[in-house]
Design a protein around this motif. Sequence first.
Motif, short mmCIF file in Angstrom:
data_model
loop_
_atom_site.label_atom_id
_atom_site.label_comp_id
_atom_site.label_asym_id
_atom_site.label_seq_id
_atom_site.Cartn_x
_atom_site.Cartn_y
_atom_site.Cartn_z
N VAL A 1 -5.07 9.38 4.89
CA VAL A 1 -6.00 9.05 5.93
C VAL A 1 -6.73 7.56 6.07
O VAL A 1 -6.60 7.16 7.24
CB VAL A 1 -7.49 10.02 5.92
CG1 VAL A 1 -8.48 9.80 6.83
CG2 VAL A 1 -6.95 11.50 5.86
N ASN A 2 -7.06 7.02 4.81
CA ASN A 2 -7.39 5.60 4.89
C ASN A 2 -6.45 4.56 5.56
O ASN A 2 -6.50 3.76 6.33
CB ASN A 2 -7.59 5.19 3.46
CG ASN A 2 -8.68 4.79 3.26
OD1 ASN A 2 -9.30 3.82 4.02
ND2 ASN A 2 -9.56 5.32 2.42
N LEU A 3 -5.11 4.72 5.05
CA LEU A 3 -4.03 3.91 5.60
C LEU A 3 -3.73 4.13 6.97
O LEU A 3 -3.67 3.28 7.67
CB LEU A 3 -2.81 4.38 4.62
CG LEU A 3 -1.80 3.26 4.25
CD1 LEU A 3 -2.43 2.22 3.68
CD2 LEU A 3 -0.73 3.73 3.45
N LEU A 4 -3.78 5.25 7.44
CA LEU A 4 -3.48 5.64 8.86
C LEU A 4 -4.55 4.95 9.59
O LEU A 4 -4.38 4.19 10.69
CB LEU A 4 -3.42 6.90 9.19
CG LEU A 4 -2.42 7.84 8.61
CD1 LEU A 4 -2.29 9.19 8.80
CD2 LEU A 4 -1.11 7.39 9.64
N VAL B 1 -4.73 11.58 -2.91
CA VAL B 1 -3.51 11.23 -1.97
C VAL B 1 -3.91 11.56 -0.46
O VAL B 1 -3.79 10.71 0.25
CB VAL B 1 -2.33 12.02 -2.46
CG1 VAL B 1 -1.15 11.93 -1.44
CG2 VAL B 1 -1.84 11.54 -3.93
N ASP B 2 -4.50 12.58 -0.46
CA ASP B 2 -4.86 12.68 1.08
C ASP B 2 -5.75 11.68 1.70
O ASP B 2 -5.69 11.30 2.64
CB ASP B 2 -5.74 14.11 1.25
CG ASP B 2 -4.86 15.18 1.76
OD1 ASP B 2 -3.54 15.00 1.88
OD2 ASP B 2 -5.35 16.27 2.00
N ASN B 3 -6.89 11.44 0.70
CA ASN B 3 -7.61 10.44 1.09
C ASN B 3 -7.08 8.87 1.54
O ASN B 3 -7.47 8.25 2.44
CB ASN B 3 -9.01 10.29 0.43
CG ASN B 3 -9.99 11.17 0.33
OD1 ASN B 3 -9.83 12.05 1.21
ND2 ASN B 3 -10.69 11.56 -0.79
N SER C 1 -2.99 5.40 18.03
CA SER C 1 -3.72 4.88 16.67
C SER C 1 -5.21 5.16 16.65
O SER C 1 -6.08 4.47 16.78
CB SER C 1 -3.73 3.33 16.61
OG SER C 1 -2.33 3.09 16.40
N PRO C 2 -5.40 6.64 16.64
CA PRO C 2 -6.63 7.11 16.81
C PRO C 2 -7.60 6.72 15.61
O PRO C 2 -6.83 6.64 14.28
CB PRO C 2 -6.62 8.70 16.79
CG PRO C 2 -5.32 8.90 16.42
CD PRO C 2 -4.47 7.70 16.57
N MET C 3 -8.85 6.88 15.59
CA MET C 3 -9.63 6.58 14.66
C MET C 3 -10.76 7.59 14.07
O MET C 3 -10.97 8.71 14.86
CB MET C 3 -10.70 5.42 14.74
CG MET C 3 -9.79 4.11 15.23
SD MET C 3 -8.69 3.53 13.82
CE MET C 3 -10.00 2.80 12.87
N GLU D 1 0.93 -1.28 -0.01
CA GLU D 1 -0.05 0.03 -0.13
C GLU D 1 0.73 1.31 0.12
O GLU D 1 0.59 2.22 -0.69
CB GLU D 1 -0.85 -0.02 1.32
CG GLU D 1 -2.13 -1.06 1.12
CD GLU D 1 -3.35 -0.66 1.89
OE1 GLU D 1 -3.86 0.26 1.74
OE2 GLU D 1 -3.54 -1.42 2.72
N LEU D 2 1.93 1.11 0.60
CA LEU D 2 2.63 2.40 0.72
C LEU D 2 3.46 2.58 -0.58
O LEU D 2 3.50 3.91 -0.94
CB LEU D 2 3.92 2.19 1.77
CG LEU D 2 3.70 2.34 3.16
CD1 LEU D 2 4.59 2.13 4.08
CD2 LEU D 2 3.03 3.94 3.52
#
Lengths: 220, 220
Positions: free
Chosen positions: A63-66, A58-60, B70-72, A7-8
């Motif tokens: 956020v998704n990955l985090l 890219v931003d989305n 690891s906040p959601m 994913e990265l």
Amino acid sequence: MRHLDAELSQLKEKLLAMGGAVEKSVEHATQALLLRDLSRFKEVYALEAEINRSHVEVDNACVNLLARQSPMAADLRLIIAVIKINADLERMGDQAVNISHNGEYYLAWPELKPLVDIPIMAERVRVMVRAALDAFVKLDEKQAQLVLECDDEVDQLKQKIFLDLLGVMKQSPENVERGLNLILVARNLERIGDHATNIAEDVIFALNGVDIRHRGIARP
Amino acid sequence: MRHLDAELSQLKEKLLAMGGAVEKSVEHATQALLLRDLSRFKEVYALEAEINRSHVEVDNACVNLLARQSPMAADLRLIIAVIKINADLERMGDQAVNISHNGEYYLAWPELKPLVDIPIMAERVRVMVRAALDAFVKLDEKQAQLVLECDDEVDQLKQKIFLDLLGVMKQSPENVERGLNLILVARNLERIGDHATNIAEDVIFALNGVDIRHRGIARP
């Protein structure tokens, strides 16, 4: 290979594709001006739409990955670096648009002067952008340091262009608009160089978690 | 109260303190120019050092929080918004420094004209910055929308200032430097307004996860 790695590397590719579009956009904007070729400004506007779409994507993705992976340490730093680099790339795209607006005004008039040192400055900035993206692809600290070193030279070029153009503007009221347009173009180029510097700093941060911004803090 | 909530509210406070310093810095820079009071530029430079320190601290706090907690969902979005707002605040501080540099040049000469509409533009931008920070404190979408609506007016003011100053510059070669300095100040103010707009957009993103940037993408 961890799922996160896949994913990265997708995320990096997405950002690089955006970086490529930004590079092209800056290239078209400056070449339009240098070659007096208005058609290239249209390319800049088309690329802007593409860059803006990538910016949101890219931003989305970050956020998704985090949210899904709760990455740690180096992975986390890389994703944060991507969020920041993404913002810088989008603003570089905006500056290419600004160059185009200033360039369109400028080209509506007969040529003022052989553009003083703007072609040289444009070339230096192009190299900085390329080097910053390269540093990111290879996560190469040395390359990132090279970008930082270019920044002073670009600032000096801008200073020189300013002084040259002030001289031209004082020669005749007819020169004032065009001189100002070129001064604004030099500023746009300077800002693109600043964003390339930011990207290089983010690469260094991603690599070793050290924040090198504002080192030796006391500016003037 | 969750431990995370306490940490998030600490983070918000840190960012707000930084926002306060940025506001003061913009205020000093513009007042120095309007009141011809050089001493205020020193305050801007002192605040810059403080803002740069906060910039690094807030970024580190965000990375830390992401790594440990690891906040959601909403928490994650808030932290990402803080990272972005932090970058915008730091650059607003840089613009206050730029206003100071341009202002120092400008004030070395006798007054050019009653600064055309720069005082009005400075006031509008000040209100935008305040409103953007308010929107962030209260996580108030309406307030954030108000900031977005101010942006057009500020752009129009800048356009008018440009035209007025071009006229003044054409009147005499002696006016060229000072006119250019004021044009650059108007640009610096415009950029501060742009950063306030970015902050408002990030507040809206933090609130509802909707990215409102580049809506209706086809700019020119």
